[in-house]
Structure formats: structure tokens, C-alpha cells
Design an enzyme around this catalytic site. Structure first.
Site, PDB file in Angstrom:
ATOM      1  N   THR A 131       0.818  -1.210   0.000  1.00  0.00           N
ATOM      2  CA  THR A 131       0.000   0.000   0.000  1.00  0.00           C
ATOM      3  C   THR A 131       0.854   1.264   0.000  1.00  0.00           C
ATOM      4  O   THR A 131       1.982   1.263   0.500  1.00  0.00           O
ATOM      5  CB  THR A 131      -0.898  -0.007   1.262  1.00  0.00           C
ATOM      6  OG1 THR A 131      -1.520   1.258   1.403  1.00  0.00           O
ATOM      7  CG2 THR A 131      -0.080  -0.263   2.528  1.00  0.00           C
ATOM      8  N   ASP A 132       0.265   2.353  -0.487  1.00  0.00           N
ATOM      9  CA  ASP A 132       0.966   3.646  -0.434  1.00  0.00           C
ATOM     10  C   ASP A 132       1.030   4.190   1.000  1.00  0.00           C
ATOM     11  O   ASP A 132       1.796   5.116   1.277  1.00  0.00           O
ATOM     12  CB  ASP A 132       0.297   4.672  -1.361  1.00  0.00           C
ATOM     13  CG  ASP A 132      -1.150   4.978  -1.015  1.00  0.00           C
ATOM     14  OD1 ASP A 132      -1.699   4.352  -0.079  1.00  0.00           O
ATOM     15  OD2 ASP A 132      -1.748   5.855  -1.679  1.00  0.00           O
ATOM     16  N   GLU A 133       0.241   3.604   1.908  1.00  0.00           N
ATOM     17  CA  GLU A 133       0.219   4.131   3.286  1.00  0.00           C
ATOM     18  C   GLU A 133       1.561   3.961   3.990  1.00  0.00           C
ATOM     19  O   GLU A 133       1.813   4.618   4.998  1.00  0.00           O
ATOM     20  CB  GLU A 133      -0.882   3.458   4.103  1.00  0.00           C
ATOM     21  CG  GLU A 133      -2.258   3.701   3.528  1.00  0.00           C
ATOM     22  CD  GLU A 133      -3.385   3.599   4.552  1.00  0.00           C
ATOM     23  OE1 GLU A 133      -3.094   3.527   5.753  1.00  0.00           O
ATOM     24  OE2 GLU A 133      -4.543   3.607   4.121  1.00  0.00           O
ATOM     25  N   TYR A 156      -1.832  -0.312  11.049  1.00  0.00           N
ATOM     26  CA  TYR A 156      -1.978  -1.003   9.758  1.00  0.00           C
ATOM     27  C   TYR A 156      -0.778  -0.726   8.860  1.00  0.00           C
ATOM     28  O   TYR A 156      -0.122  -1.650   8.370  1.00  0.00           O
ATOM     29  CB  TYR A 156      -3.275  -0.567   9.049  1.00  0.00           C
ATOM     30  CG  TYR A 156      -3.300  -0.911   7.574  1.00  0.00           C
ATOM     31  CD1 TYR A 156      -3.368  -2.230   7.155  1.00  0.00           C
ATOM     32  CD2 TYR A 156      -3.228   0.093   6.597  1.00  0.00           C
ATOM     33  CE1 TYR A 156      -3.361  -2.553   5.793  1.00  0.00           C
ATOM     34  CE2 TYR A 156      -3.227  -0.219   5.249  1.00  0.00           C
ATOM     35  CZ  TYR A 156      -3.298  -1.547   4.845  1.00  0.00           C
ATOM     36  OH  TYR A 156      -3.291  -1.860   3.508  1.00  0.00           O
ATOM     37  N   LYS A 160       2.204  -3.195   7.381  1.00  0.00           N
ATOM     38  CA  LYS A 160       2.466  -3.393   5.945  1.00  0.00           C
ATOM     39  C   LYS A 160       3.917  -3.001   5.616  1.00  0.00           C
ATOM     40  O   LYS A 160       4.586  -3.674   4.843  1.00  0.00           O
ATOM     41  CB  LYS A 160       1.491  -2.577   5.087  1.00  0.00           C
ATOM     42  CG  LYS A 160       0.058  -3.058   5.104  1.00  0.00           C
ATOM     43  CD  LYS A 160      -0.145  -4.452   4.532  1.00  0.00           C
ATOM     44  CE  LYS A 160       0.073  -4.517   3.041  1.00  0.00           C
ATOM     45  NZ  LYS A 160      -0.302  -5.859   2.496  1.00  0.00           N
TER      46      LYS A 160
END
Ligand code: NAD
Ligand code: DAU
Length: 350
Positions: A131-133, A156, A160
Site C-alpha cells: 500500500t501507499d500508506e 496497519y 504493511k
């Protein structure tokens, strides 16, 4: 012959990836491994589950013995790893679930790949979907590139980010061939109604309040899920081993503007007077650690691999709303039972 293990294939994005691979590549064996948590739903694959090249294994990534059996029984040649705990709000309430599935689960999978592929590593691929997060939050300007330093802000995204690092470390340490992609926010059919777009579609249908966090000016970069699936197909087949690709649609929306577009399209489709659902907008307490803005620079995947999104946001959103309006049974099934309790707990004190 390729025997590809797709993890999390009963979830939102995973089900689109499984469908694409099963139908586009009849010569590949596709093994969907999924624990069927609250987010996993075999109904998502009802249209393809009788295909001769499709197999399902209900296995938790934390069960090493079962994982081992799947690798042995199906002679797995490649992995596309999507299984994860994926909802930021849940990670704030139960961070350890994210540590177990997203970090320990990924390492378990890496160990299996290393064990079964050790004789001929170069003929295999471990594709980690991320993810870009992991990059954290942007200010008013700029984009996340593949060189942006990791700066995760939620449990989260921290889990990741950690899993991304483990994948890269297995590449360096054990020569495990890998590729990683980091994608922006997805939307589309089969999206579990805990996330912004499907939650708000469901609430508009049921004339329930639309809980906008904080000032509503948080910004996300939205990509239609079927375009993410084609990007994964592209990276899987043509991505450079050991490399990372950012995936996004250059499609930034402030949450409140997105909600207004959603209301406009839904009121039209429901035959309501324009603006009828505006009164449902309710500003509520903010998400802790809420990232202000995400925006992906997807130049590399476009230039190097020729991938680009196929639909505009207006088209993708319209297709998504139509799907939810036509699939009320799916929506009713996933919003019954435990969902009611989840909703009460998550929004009671906002
Ligand atoms: P999802 O929550 O809809 O699906 C996750 C799937 O993983 C479910 O089917 C669930 O049953 C399964 N799963 C969870 N824990 C498991 C475990 N311990 N063992 C086996 N299976 C397990 O998630 P999604 O939105 O489809 O996201 C898929 C992947 O893509 C995730 O890795 C996520 O981080 C990443 N991603 C998501 C988005 C997005 O906008 N949704 C964007 C970029 C990246
Ligand atoms: O950027 C990719 C990520 O996008 C993925 O890695 C995650 O798995 C996925 O869940 C998504 O994370 P977000 O936190 O951005 O998605 P969510 O739909 O939960 O929220 C989108 C925005 O809407 C965010 O700014 C929070 C806000 N929001 C969300 C909900 C659920 C609200 O204002 N109200 C809500 O009720």
C-alpha cells in the site's frame, strides 16, 4: 506449468485478481488461499469457482503446517500475496491482529517459498501486494515515488511497511526473487462496507448518516479495483525482479468532494431530487493519526511497463454504484450478523 498461490483471494482486491487470472490464463493453475475472516467471502468468486484451473484452500497464514501442505500438494511455483488485515480503523482498536497476519503471516509465507524453491530460485516469483500508506502523509503538494522514505503512521501501515521490509530482506539474504507494488486507495464491486465508499453507498441506500471524519478535507488517490488487477497482472509478468512499482490513477479527491459526487450520482440513480442525500452528511470525531493526504506518482509503471488505468473516476464510481444497487443480496449478507456489532462499536463514540 505455473501453479500460482494467490493469498486473500476471497477478499476485495484478491477476488478481482483471482477472477482475472483464472479467466485470462486457463493454462495456469490458480490456488486461492484464504482464512475467510470477516472480510473474506466466497460469494465474491461464485461466477468462476467451477473453473477447472481454480482451487480454493481455507487456510490461515499463521498455520505453518497447513501452509506447508498447500505448497507441497499444489507444487506452488509463484505467489501473489494479498491476504492481510486491511482496515486502518480496526488496526487502531486491535493492532496485534495486524502484527500477526500482516507481519508473521508474511514471514511464514516467505519461509515456505524459500523452502520449496531453494533448488531453482530464479524460476519463481514472490509478488507482495502493498500500500501507499507505508510512505506516511503528504502535505499540500508532492507525490509518493518509489524512492520516498517509509514513514508509516497507523498500526496497519506499520505492519504493511514491516512486511515490505521482510520481503526485500528475503530477497537480499536468501536470493528469493520478489517484486513489490504499493497502490493507492481502491474502490469497486465486492468492497466490504467498512471502507469509505461502500459504507457511504450502503448508508445512502438506507438513509443513514454519512460519518465524515474531522474536517472532511483529507485527500486520497482513488483507483478502480479492476485497474489495480490489470496492474498486478502487468507487474507479475513484466516487473523487474527485486524492484518496486507504485500504482495509482493520478486521481486525488478530498473526502468531502468525493462524498458530494457520490451523493449526486446516487440521488440520480435512485430517482431522488438532486441533493436529497446532502442532509445525511455528518461530521464526526477524527480518526487518530489520520494521514492528511496520499498521492501516488505512477510514472514508473507507466513508462517502464506501459500500464495505465482504463476508466475515469466518474465512470468507475458509476459502475460501482450500479453494482451495489444490483447486488443488494450480497450487501445484505455481509451487513448482517457481526457487522451490526462492528458498526455500533466503531461509530458509537464519534
Ligand atoms: P480485504 O480485507 O478485502 O481482504 C483481505 C483478505 O485476506 C480476506 O479475504 C481475508 O479473509 C484474508 N485474510 C485475512 N487474514 C488472513 C490470514 N491470517 N490468513 C489467510 N487469509 C487471511 O483486503 P483488500 O482491500 O482486498 O486488500 C488486499 C491487499 O491489498 C492487502 O494486502 C492490502 O494491504 C493491499 N492494498 C489494499 C488497498 C485498498 O484500497 N483496499 C490499496 C492498496 C493495497
Ligand atoms: O491508500 C491505500 C489504503 O486505502 C489501503 O492500504 C487500505 O487497506 C484501505 O483501507 C485504504 O485506507 P484508508 O484509510 O485511506 O481508507 P478508508 O476507506 O478507511 O478511508 C478513506 C478516507 O475516508 C480516510 O481519509 C478516512 C475517511 N473516512 C473513512 C470512513 C470509513 C471517513 O471520513 N469516514 C468513514 O466512516
Amino acid at each position: 506449468m505455473k501453479s500460482i498461490l494467490i493469498t486473500g483471494g476471497a477478499g476485495f482486491i484478491g477476488s478481482h485478481v483471482v477472477r482475472l487470472f483464472v479467466t485470462k490464463y486457463p493454462g495456469y493453475k490458480i490456488v486461492n488461499l484464504d482464512a475467510l475472516t470477516y472480510a473474506g467471502n466466497l460469494e465474491n468468486l461464485a461466477d468462476i469457482d467451477q473453473s477447472p484451473n481454480y482451487f480454493f484452500e481455507k487456510v490461515n497464514l499463521l498455520d505453518v503446517n497447513e501452509l506447508d501442505c498447500v505448497f507441497a500438494e499444489h507444487a506452488i511455483t509463484d505467489v501473489i500475496h494479498l491476504a492481510a488485515e486491511s482496515h486502518v480503523d480496526r488496526s487502531i482498536h486491535s493492532p496485534l491482529d495486524f502484527v500477526y497476519t500482516n507481519i508473521v503471516g508474511t514471514v511464514n509465507l516467505l519461509n515456505e517459498a524459500k523452502k520449496y524453491w531453494k533448488e531453482d530460485m530464479e524460476n519463481h516469483l514472490f509478488y507482495h501486494v502493498s500500500t501507499d500508506e507505508v510512505y506516511g502523509a503528504l502535505g499540500e503538494t508532492g507525490f509518493f515515488t518509489e524512492e520516498t522514505p517509509y514513514h508509516p503512521n497507523s498500526p496497519y501501515s506499520a505492519s504493511k511497511a514491516s512486511s515490505d521490509h521482510f520481503v526485500r530482506a528475503y530477497g537480499e539474504t536468501y536470493d528469493l526473487p520478489f517484486v513489490i507494488s504499493n497502490c493507492s486507495n481502491n474502490y469497486g464491486p465486492y468492497h466490504f462496507p467498512e471502507k469509505l465508499i461502500p459504507l457511504f453507498i450502503n448508508n445512502i441506500i438506507n438513509k443513514k448518516p454519512l460519518p465524515v471524519y474531522g474536517d472532511g478535507k483529507y485527500t486520497r488517490d482513488w483507483l478502480f479495483v479492476k485497474d489495480h488487477a490489470t496492474a498486478i497482472d502487468t507487474v507479475f509478468h513484466n516487473g523487474k525482479r527485486g524492484d518496486t512499482y507504485n500504482i495509482g490513477g493520478f486521481n486525488e479527491w478530498k473526502n468531502i468532494d468525493l462524498v458530494k459526487l457520490l451523493i449526486k450520482q446516487m440521488d440520480e440513480k435512485l430517482g431522488n431530487e438532486p441533493g436529497t442525500s446532502d442532509e445525511l452528511i455528518t461530521y464526526v470525531k477524527d480518526r487518530p493519526g489520520h494521514d492528511r493526504r496520499y498521492a501516488i506518482d505512477a510514472t514508473k509503471i507507466n513508462k517502464e511497463l506501459g500500464w495505465k488505468p482504463s476508466v475515469t473516476f466518474e465512470e468507475g464510481l458509476s459502475e460501482t454504484i450500479d453494482w451495489y444497487l444490483e447486488n443488494t443480496e450480497w450487501l445484505n449478507n455481509v451487513t448482517s450478523g457481526n457487522y451490526q456489532q462492528y458498526y455500533e462499536n466503531m461509530y458509537a463514540n464519534r
